[in-house]
Write a protein that holds these residues in place. Structure first.
Motif, short mmCIF file in Angstrom:
data_model
loop_
_atom_site.label_atom_id
_atom_site.label_comp_id
_atom_site.label_asym_id
_atom_site.label_seq_id
_atom_site.Cartn_x
_atom_site.Cartn_y
_atom_site.Cartn_z
N GLU A 11 -4.02 11.99 27.16
CA GLU A 11 -3.90 11.80 25.72
C GLU A 11 -5.31 11.83 25.11
OE1 GLU A 11 -2.75 7.88 24.25
OE2 GLU A 11 -1.51 8.87 22.73
N CYS A 32 0.76 8.53 18.13
CA CYS A 32 1.31 8.50 19.49
C CYS A 32 2.17 9.73 19.76
CB CYS A 32 2.09 7.22 19.72
SG CYS A 32 3.37 6.95 18.49
N THR A 41 -0.59 -4.91 18.22
CA THR A 41 -0.52 -3.56 17.63
C THR A 41 -1.87 -2.84 17.65
OG1 THR A 41 -0.84 -4.48 15.42
CG2 THR A 41 1.43 -4.16 16.12
N PRO A 42 -1.86 -1.52 17.53
CA PRO A 42 -3.10 -0.72 17.58
C PRO A 42 -3.65 -0.42 16.19
CG PRO A 42 -1.22 0.75 17.77
CD PRO A 42 -0.67 -0.62 17.51
N TRP A 43 -4.70 0.41 16.14
CA TRP A 43 -5.39 0.65 14.87
C TRP A 43 -4.93 1.90 14.13
CZ3 TRP A 43 -7.37 5.39 15.79
CH2 TRP A 43 -7.78 5.69 17.09
N SER A 91 -3.90 -0.70 28.37
CA SER A 91 -3.70 -2.08 27.91
C SER A 91 -2.25 -2.50 28.15
CB SER A 91 -4.02 -2.22 26.43
OG SER A 91 -5.28 -1.69 26.14
N GLU A 107 5.33 0.23 23.81
CA GLU A 107 5.32 1.50 23.05
C GLU A 107 3.94 2.09 23.25
OE1 GLU A 107 7.77 2.88 21.62
OE2 GLU A 107 9.20 1.37 20.98
N LEU A 108 3.82 3.09 24.12
CA LEU A 108 2.49 3.55 24.55
C LEU A 108 2.19 4.97 24.08
CD1 LEU A 108 2.71 2.00 28.15
CD2 LEU A 108 1.98 0.91 26.02
N GLY A 109 1.27 5.60 24.75
CA GLY A 109 0.76 6.90 24.29
C GLY A 109 1.64 8.07 24.69
N GLY A 113 0.36 0.34 21.95
CA GLY A 113 -1.03 0.69 22.24
C GLY A 113 -1.13 1.63 23.43
N SER A 114 -2.25 1.58 24.10
CA SER A 114 -2.50 2.55 25.18
C SER A 114 -1.82 2.12 26.48
CB SER A 114 -4.01 2.65 25.42
OG SER A 114 -4.48 1.41 25.89
N GLU A 147 -8.28 -5.29 16.62
CA GLU A 147 -9.50 -5.91 16.07
C GLU A 147 -10.19 -4.97 15.07
OE1 GLU A 147 -8.75 -5.21 19.14
OE2 GLU A 147 -10.33 -4.18 20.23
N PHE A 153 4.44 -4.74 22.69
CA PHE A 153 3.09 -4.17 22.65
C PHE A 153 3.14 -2.72 22.19
CE2 PHE A 153 -0.22 -1.62 24.68
CZ PHE A 153 -1.35 -2.25 24.18
N LYS A 185 -0.82 -9.99 16.83
CA LYS A 185 -2.26 -9.69 16.84
C LYS A 185 -2.46 -8.21 16.57
CE LYS A 185 -5.27 -8.41 19.94
NZ LYS A 185 -6.10 -7.55 19.07
P1 NAD Z 1 -5.42 -0.27 22.86
O1 NAD Z 1 -4.49 -0.34 24.00
O2 NAD Z 1 -6.86 -0.16 23.12
O3 NAD Z 1 -5.25 -1.55 21.94
C1 NAD Z 1 -3.99 -1.92 21.40
C2 NAD Z 1 -3.98 -3.41 21.17
O4 NAD Z 1 -4.04 -4.08 22.42
C3 NAD Z 1 -5.15 -3.93 20.33
O5 NAD Z 1 -4.67 -4.90 19.43
C4 NAD Z 1 -6.04 -4.57 21.39
O6 NAD Z 1 -6.86 -5.59 20.90
C5 NAD Z 1 -4.99 -5.11 22.35
N1 NAD Z 1 -5.46 -5.41 23.71
C6 NAD Z 1 -6.31 -4.68 24.46
N2 NAD Z 1 -6.49 -5.30 25.67
C7 NAD Z 1 -5.72 -6.41 25.65
C8 NAD Z 1 -5.49 -7.46 26.59
N3 NAD Z 1 -6.08 -7.48 27.77
N4 NAD Z 1 -4.63 -8.44 26.25
C9 NAD Z 1 -4.00 -8.43 25.05
N5 NAD Z 1 -4.21 -7.49 24.12
C10 NAD Z 1 -5.05 -6.47 24.41
O7 NAD Z 1 -4.88 0.92 21.96
P2 NAD Z 1 -5.55 1.50 20.64
O8 NAD Z 1 -6.76 2.27 21.03
O9 NAD Z 1 -5.66 0.42 19.63
O10 NAD Z 1 -4.40 2.49 20.13
C11 NAD Z 1 -4.25 3.78 20.59
C12 NAD Z 1 -3.11 3.88 21.58
O11 NAD Z 1 -1.92 3.34 21.01
C13 NAD Z 1 -2.80 5.31 21.94
O12 NAD Z 1 -2.57 5.41 23.33
C14 NAD Z 1 -1.50 5.57 21.17
O13 NAD Z 1 -0.73 6.61 21.68
C15 NAD Z 1 -0.84 4.26 21.26
N6 NAD Z 1 0.20 4.09 20.24
C16 NAD Z 1 1.51 4.12 20.62
C17 NAD Z 1 2.52 4.03 19.67
C18 NAD Z 1 3.96 4.09 20.07
O14 NAD Z 1 4.81 3.71 19.27
N7 NAD Z 1 4.32 4.56 21.25
C19 NAD Z 1 2.20 3.89 18.32
C20 NAD Z 1 0.85 3.88 17.97
C21 NAD Z 1 -0.14 3.97 18.93
#
Ligand code: NAD
Length: 519
Positions: free
Chosen positions: A408, A306, A171-173, A254, A272-274, A250-251, A200, A248, A197
């Motif tokens: 984004e 997001c 999950t993201p921050w 990733s 679930e991405l950006g 996050g972005s 961080e 997952f 996880k």
């Molecule tokens: P990020 O992709 O940098 O990190 C997300 C997670 O991935 C963190 O826990 C990070 O430690 C982990 N990660 C990174 N590289 C990895 C790897 N190689 N292997 C395993 N894990 C890894 O994203 P962020 O900056 O924390 O969050 C912002 C992004 O999240 C934005 O793009 C946002 O739109 C997206 N987001 C999407 C949703 C959704 O539901 N669609 C919800 C919230 C946030």
């Protein structure tokens, strides 16, 4: 170190201690919840800064591969125990587990507000969502009926929805408690064990939630939280043979790495991405509502959402008036310290994000865009608020191909673009590699549905924005990801269909091939 920083550190340490995240060596908390125990990480130190001041907050150690190993082992054992219970009992225990949050809500909200830099009132709302999600999915535990398929042979064929086993979640921050509960609840309701996880940058609230929940009667080790960096702890999780599904949040960058790691082991993933969501205002919209909607769409959570409505598409004859009104509303948002009750918008969560957003604004300026309001640190911040604050920013005179209109931003920045007619609005809205959300503001219901039906986005709002509930499916198209969370669709992501064939004829007759019509 100034007084505010000392205060934030003290407040965090008090909260961590209150939740049993014992501080081992001065300021290094146990940051993992594995097999029903708090454990320190074994990797390098990860330093967190206070988003409100930019100063040191606390440090903890990266979990590392051995901790992940233990977490997967614990989840594997606990999952068998969990599935040995009746479905109704699993539901009862989930409900009992979430009641363990009672009395801890305010402290959890404060913990998140300090670490994530989010306004305290938003954090309180997030704690409420945790409860809602567990209660909703607890109800599904004994309602996951299978099917009976009327096959054209003498067999009884039935389909069960069985859990994967142990799932890995990352999950993201930006909404740590929300995303944690959003994925934990359906995963265990479907009968899985979990290793999650968090980012961080926001490690603690997920540990606290998991620990409180398990105290309510979930098997020890059913939910495990490992904290650390993506390339170390995250990669150990996605590459672990004991993980049968990856989810997952996050972005997109990733997300690609996670999907690749899964594909190498032929493990399916949900991403679930950006997004770069279009908020479309037609000339016949109720303007007061559309302006309020545009503001909430982008500036809630300082745009670190997001589904942020980061592209405001406005019908051309109204363009100047709407831009002016959205700009004025933006400049009146109360930006301030996250812990203050009156704060509507806090800082960005971290230095890297602040740099990224301010540089994107600068490049937009250099390319000829007009900053209607914002684009810099807000005036009138409290003296100690040296953190990652950015004023709500509205940008006009933007070409749709500019970086600021395509990528984004994940900050409090909206670009305004004019359109001529319905077809033009749809073309512009869909001219993106993302497909997460979108909104249509109009008083013409036929137009509203016509346009909504043509938007390539997983969620569409009509005369509304950001209405999201755990009952309704959520997810993206294209670079916004695949798979769905929430609702029955979200639950189904955590199960696989198992087809069972029972011969009902007096004598079994097993076919050698398709030729004799028995198979
Ligand atoms: P990020 O992709 O940098 O990190 C997300 C997670 O991935 C963190 O826990 C990070 O430690 C982990 N990660 C990174 N590289 C990895 C790897 N190689 N292997 C395993 N894990 C890894 O994203 P962020 O900056 O924390 O969050 C912002 C992004 O999240 C934005 O793009 C946002 O739109 C997206 N987001 C999407 C949703 C959704 O539901 N669609 C919800 C919230 C946030």
């Amino acid at each position: 170190m100034n007084a505010l920083s000392t205060q934030a550190q003290q407040s965090l340490q008090r909260l961590l201690t209150q939740f049993g995240l014992s501080l081992e060596t001065g300021d290094t908390p146990c940051s993992n919840w594995i097999g029903g125990e708090l454990m320190a990480g074994q990797g390098d130190a990860i330093e967190l800064t206070n988003p409100a001041t930019g100063e040191a907050l606390v440090s903890y150690r990266d979990a590392g591969a051995e901790r992940v190993e233990r977490a997967v082992e614990a989840a594997t054992q606990a999952q068998t125990e969990w599935m040995a219970l009746t479905a109704s009992e699993r539901g009862r225990r989930m409900n009992a587990a979430v009641r363990r949050l009672e009395g801890h809500e305010e402290a959890l909200a404060q913990l998140e507000s300090v670490v994530a830099g989010k306004p305290i009132r938003d954090c309180r709302g997030e704690v409420g969502k945790v409860r809602e999600m567990f209660e909703y999915y607890a109800g599904w535990c004994d309602k996951q009926h299978g099917d009976v398929i009327p096959v054209p042979t003498s067999h009884l064929n039935y389909v069960r929805h069985v859990p994967f086993g142990v799932v890995g979640q990352i999950t993201p921050w930006n909404a740590p408690m929300f995303t944690c509960a959003w994925q934990l609840a359906p995963a265990i309701a479907a009968g899985n064990g979990v290793v999650l996880k968090p980012s961080e940058l926001t490690p603690f609230s997920s540990v606290v939630i998991a620990r409180l929940l398990e105290g309510g009667g979930l098997p020890k080790g059913l939910i495990n939280i490992v904290n650390g960096l993506g390339p170390t702890t995250g990669a150990a999780l996605t590459g672990h043979d004991g993980i049968s599904k990856l989810v997952f949040v996050g972005s997109p960058e990733s997300g690609r790495l996670i999907a690749e790691a899964g594909a190498r082991r032929l493990v399916p993933s949900v991403l679930e991405l950006g997004g770069k969501s279009a908020n479309i205002v037609f000339g016949d919209a109720k303007l007061d509502d559309a302006v309020a909607g545009a503001q909430a769409a982008i500036f809630a959570a300082a745009g670190q959402s997001c589904v942020a409505g980061s592209r405001l598409l406005i019908q051309r004859d109204l363009f100047d008036a709407v831009v002016e009104r959205v700009g004025r509303a933006a400049s009146q948002i109360a930006v301030g310290l996250p812990g203050e009750e009156t704060t509507q918008m806090g800082p960005l969560q971290n230095a890297q994000q602040f740099e990224r957003v301010t540089q994107m604004i600068q490049r937009a300026r250099d390319a000829g865009a007009r900053i209607v309001t914002g684009g810099k640190r807000p005036d009138n911040l409290p003296a100690d608020a040296d953190g990652y604050y950015l004023a709500p920013t509205v940008i006009a005179d933007v070409d749709a191909s500019m970086e600021i209109a395509c990528e984004e931003v994940f900050g409090p920045v909206v670009v305004a673009l004019p359109f001529d007619d319905e077809a033009d609005a749809i073309r512009l809205a869909n001219a993106t590699r993302f497909g997460l959300a979108g909104a249509v503001w109009t008083q013409d219901p036929a137009r509203a549905h016509r346009v909504a039906g043509q938007l390539r986005a997983g969620t569409v709002w009509i005369n509304s924005y950001k209405a999201i509930n755990v009952m309704s499916p959520f997810g993206g198209f294209r670079d916004s990801g695949f798979g769905r969370s929430s609702g029955l669709d979200g639950l189904r992501e955590y199960t696989v269909a198992q087809s069972v064939w029972v011969e009902t004829a007096p004598e079994a007759s097993v076919a050698m091939g398709y030729g004799d019509g028995k198979a």
